[in-house]
Scaffold this motif. Sequence first.
Motif, PDB file in Angstrom:
ATOM      1  N   GLU A  90       2.064   1.676  -3.588  1.00  0.00           N
ATOM      2  CA  GLU A  90       0.981   2.228  -4.414  1.00  0.00           C
ATOM      3  C   GLU A  90       0.854   3.738  -4.213  1.00  0.00           C
ATOM      4  O   GLU A  90       0.725   4.497  -5.167  1.00  0.00           O
ATOM      5  CB  GLU A  90      -0.356   1.577  -4.038  1.00  0.00           C
ATOM      6  CG  GLU A  90      -0.707   0.390  -4.915  1.00  0.00           C
ATOM      7  CD  GLU A  90      -1.849  -0.416  -4.329  1.00  0.00           C
ATOM      8  OE1 GLU A  90      -2.857   0.197  -3.912  1.00  0.00           O
ATOM      9  OE2 GLU A  90      -1.709  -1.658  -4.246  1.00  0.00           O
ATOM     10  N   LYS A  91       0.897   4.113  -2.956  1.00  0.00           N
ATOM     11  CA  LYS A  91       0.796   5.533  -2.615  1.00  0.00           C
ATOM     12  C   LYS A  91       1.951   6.324  -3.247  1.00  0.00           C
ATOM     13  O   LYS A  91       1.763   7.430  -3.750  1.00  0.00           O
ATOM     14  CB  LYS A  91       0.876   5.651  -1.081  1.00  0.00           C
ATOM     15  CG  LYS A  91       0.086   6.790  -0.488  1.00  0.00           C
ATOM     16  CD  LYS A  91      -0.055   6.606   1.020  1.00  0.00           C
ATOM     17  CE  LYS A  91      -0.164   7.953   1.703  1.00  0.00           C
ATOM     18  NZ  LYS A  91      -0.284   7.821   3.163  1.00  0.00           N
ATOM     19  N   LEU A 121       3.581   5.462  -5.947  1.00  0.00           N
ATOM     20  CA  LEU A 121       3.326   5.502  -7.396  1.00  0.00           C
ATOM     21  C   LEU A 121       2.341   6.617  -7.733  1.00  0.00           C
ATOM     22  O   LEU A 121       2.564   7.409  -8.658  1.00  0.00           O
ATOM     23  CB  LEU A 121       2.756   4.159  -7.876  1.00  0.00           C
ATOM     24  CG  LEU A 121       3.737   3.098  -8.378  1.00  0.00           C
ATOM     25  CD1 LEU A 121       3.060   1.747  -8.518  1.00  0.00           C
ATOM     26  CD2 LEU A 121       4.387   3.518  -9.707  1.00  0.00           C
ATOM     27  N   GLU A 122       1.256   6.664  -6.953  1.00  0.00           N
ATOM     28  CA  GLU A 122       0.243   7.706  -7.181  1.00  0.00           C
ATOM     29  C   GLU A 122       0.837   9.100  -7.026  1.00  0.00           C
ATOM     30  O   GLU A 122       0.518  10.006  -7.788  1.00  0.00           O
ATOM     31  CB  GLU A 122      -0.902   7.557  -6.171  1.00  0.00           C
ATOM     32  CG  GLU A 122      -1.961   6.569  -6.617  1.00  0.00           C
ATOM     33  CD  GLU A 122      -2.873   6.157  -5.462  1.00  0.00           C
ATOM     34  OE1 GLU A 122      -3.114   7.000  -4.568  1.00  0.00           O
ATOM     35  OE2 GLU A 122      -3.302   4.996  -5.453  1.00  0.00           O
ATOM     36  N   ALA A 123       1.709   9.260  -6.033  1.00  0.00           N
ATOM     37  CA  ALA A 123       2.316  10.575  -5.781  1.00  0.00           C
ATOM     38  C   ALA A 123       3.483  10.846  -6.727  1.00  0.00           C
ATOM     39  O   ALA A 123       4.161  11.872  -6.610  1.00  0.00           O
ATOM     40  CB  ALA A 123       2.778  10.664  -4.337  1.00  0.00           C
ATOM     41  N   GLU A 124       3.708   9.900  -7.650  1.00  0.00           N
ATOM     42  CA  GLU A 124       4.799  10.013  -8.637  1.00  0.00           C
ATOM     43  C   GLU A 124       6.180  10.129  -7.986  1.00  0.00           C
ATOM     44  O   GLU A 124       7.093  10.724  -8.546  1.00  0.00           O
ATOM     45  CB  GLU A 124       4.530  11.171  -9.610  1.00  0.00           C
ATOM     46  CG  GLU A 124       3.282  10.885 -10.434  1.00  0.00           C
ATOM     47  CD  GLU A 124       2.913  11.997 -11.416  1.00  0.00           C
ATOM     48  OE1 GLU A 124       3.665  12.985 -11.494  1.00  0.00           O
ATOM     49  OE2 GLU A 124       1.885  11.857 -12.103  1.00  0.00           O
ATOM     50  N   SER A 144       0.826  -1.203   0.000  1.00  0.00           N
ATOM     51  CA  SER A 144       0.000   0.000   0.000  1.00  0.00           C
ATOM     52  C   SER A 144       0.867   1.263   0.000  1.00  0.00           C
ATOM     53  O   SER A 144       0.509   2.272  -0.610  1.00  0.00           O
ATOM     54  CB  SER A 144      -1.003  -0.052   1.159  1.00  0.00           C
ATOM     55  OG  SER A 144      -0.757   0.961   2.086  1.00  0.00           O
TER      56      SER A 144
END
Lengths: 461, 461
Positions: free
Chosen positions: A299-300, A302-305, A296
């Motif tokens: 993923e976070k 990745l989302e925040a680049e 998790s």
Amino acid sequence: MDTLINSLTDIVGKTGVLLGDDVAQRSVDWFTKASCQAKAIIRPQSTEQLSQVMTLCYEANQPVVTHGGLTGVVHGAVASPDELVVSLELMNQIEHIDAVGSTMQVQAGVTLQHVQEAAQEIDMQFALDLGARGSCTIGGNIATNAGGIRVIRYGMMRQQVLGLEVVLSDGTVVSSMNTMLKNNAGYDLKQMFMGSEGTLGIVTRAVLRLHPNMPSEQTAFVAVPSFDALTSLLKMASKELANSLSAFEALWNNHYALMTSATTKHTALLANNSLFYAIIETLGSDDEKDAEAFASVLEKALEAELITDAVLASSSSQREGIWAVREDIETLVHALDPMFSYDISLPITHMDEYVTALESKLKAQWPETCELVVFGHLGDGNLHIIVTVRDASQDARRQVEELVYGSLVKYNGSISAEHGVGLEKRDYLTLSRSPEEIALMKRLKQAMDPKGLLNPGKILA
Amino acid sequence: MDTLINSLTDIVGKTGVLLGDDVAQRSVDWFTKASCQAKAIIRPQSTEQLSQVMTLCYEANQPVVTHGGLTGVVHGAVASPDELVVSLELMNQIEHIDAVGSTMQVQAGVTLQHVQEAAQEIDMQFALDLGARGSCTIGGNIATNAGGIRVIRYGMMRQQVLGLEVVLSDGTVVSSMNTMLKNNAGYDLKQMFMGSEGTLGIVTRAVLRLHPNMPSEQTAFVAVPSFDALTSLLKMASKELANSLSAFEALWNNHYALMTSATTKHTALLANNSLFYAIIETLGSDDEKDAEAFASVLEKALEAELITDAVLASSSSQREGIWAVREDIETLVHALDPMFSYDISLPITHMDEYVTALESKLKAQWPETCELVVFGHLGDGNLHIIVTVRDASQDARRQVEELVYGSLVKYNGSISAEHGVGLEKRDYLTLSRSPEEIALMKRLKQAMDPKGLLNPGKILA
């Protein structure tokens, strides 16, 4: 054979003394493989023997260099023909394990790996870990305050030692074999010897702290688009995985690209076009929950680049594959021969600026030949920098050193994060430590080893 | 007013010097409230001022006792009429916070609580915590290597300090304001000063390590039927909650029974008929998951009959209620007056045997009047023992001390786990440290403070 060696042989026995070829065939430096020049290697089998050995050496004004596993890289174990080597190799026993108190009492010559395995056998762990685990000894780990890959979670060797026994230059045995986490009964003498590289006393035994075993390991290799993203990722991982984060290793593109192109040994984990890479690892006790929390956070990120791609190890061989890229120094040695290797630390926020400036200075001076590889323990502020200018001369080395170390001064960085000073960095100590600090070190050395017999010339001139 | 004080006033200004009643109204010991006897209290406002102060004191052979928050309990801050006090109270600033590097740079006179709060403000934590947090200072925490309630997770003060600035007895400023987790560039000088109780140098500034904030706290108060169950519970908690366990405090029945019967201040958390009680606490970042893991360990402990009953804090006031029982020393002082208080450590496996034997010796000598209260940081091997024999005489104190400390010798225990030695335990130091260790401490003291001007007579005679 001189009189002193005869007398020492009486103490340690014939098998306790090595001479001639048995001395010369030992290399005293992991990188250079330089041969040992000492007039003899003395191998005591007990603290009492070593105490007698040092009593005689003290009387005879005989300088002594202590040897552990000989995996050091700063010429800290170099011995000249007028020096004796004391090797702790025959004092390699694990003496006692206390599973309730979480301690292990050992002799200094035991290898790190042996200690790690003995801890595993009672479902605990010894928290220090580094590539040389199979050869390096606990005594050497203590004398150099070894670091390694789990400092961010467990601290350096200093934090793993509860008690210590030391023989001073005059043969006095100082036994501080404390087993408790807390002991404020007077000065904590063991602290002086840790990281003193054999210049203040000879470590003979230690009480080590054990930690609970952490059977659940989560490991990821990630691509990171910028240095800002890298520090944000560290910040995020430190916060979200606060209790379990056990390693945060950064690889500059120059390191990863070399490792995956210079050899077929390593399968490419990710495309090699990212500016930075990181190995993130957690240790825990519940594999399912840990894996969920770990995924998790990725993923976070990745989302925040903060990361653009990631490989999550799903087996121990995949985990080993990830770490192999980081720990394979031999490929670097081969690809960058002749190389100069550095181990520095500086505040994390200044690292990118430091490396960028260093690289342009190096390229300005050796535009054709210079290559630079950077990786290290980002969370600890520790970078390993490897440089080749395809020139092994002392001149070239000195010029590179001046750039690497000189550029650290404005950031209050350190010329040695974990490797120590030895002979190699001695001349640069003034860049990291003030005249008052060095004067105090000398005052301490003078008080502890008034004749200057222990590992002469190392750290301090 | 003597010439030296005039000269010192020129350095620190009029507000920097306290005389007469301003000196006498200060108490130098938390327990005894003994009045300060020093001829003056000097309050420098900068390291430079302190350096000048010490230069003059050195020239004048003027002994100096350093004061922090005056919360010590071993008479470490006692000053005689021929001594000067240096108080760091005007040097109480937080100078810099590095959120990426996780460090905070402070002056020595800042309080622990101020540092804790400043860390919280950037969503981080400073990991040292102890009851005196509102008054004790970082300089004092460093000089005494303070312990407290979270040592099991984060270590003592020593582990929270990355860099240190110290003024030596001759006025030399030794600045080692390292900010990195790793720095092996020569001897780690700061280690010498930590825990030296102001006898080797005066701490003026420090770089502290910050940790990620842990917003999720789980706290339980449990009843434990036997000492074996207590150590098994510690083992289980250490293993199952390995990453998050932040406190494991044990209360002997005599402590809990007294706290819940001698006063109406504390509501009984559990029936007071159990042999032992424990406070177990974890720190984490995910309240829901942490609560689940915590409850499941408690259930497992109930099933294994390691605990017979438990209260789980479901609000912060409940949590405070649990800790209040542990931290309320005033009720003990009131109920057991006149009392003698001890802070010892020994291997966990021997604790029960030690306490039982001590109790029977005390009861044999004072069958009518003796009361004993035992509690402490079990996971650290650290017990606090409070004894009253309803006799405040020096004779009685000495006899009790000889039983408490004398019985430790066979277990290689320590007369001081976290409180230090000061004057109070000085005469017993030989019970915990060998002649060789004490000789080495004296050698160190001689090298660092050759005139013996710093906190004279503390720790070493």
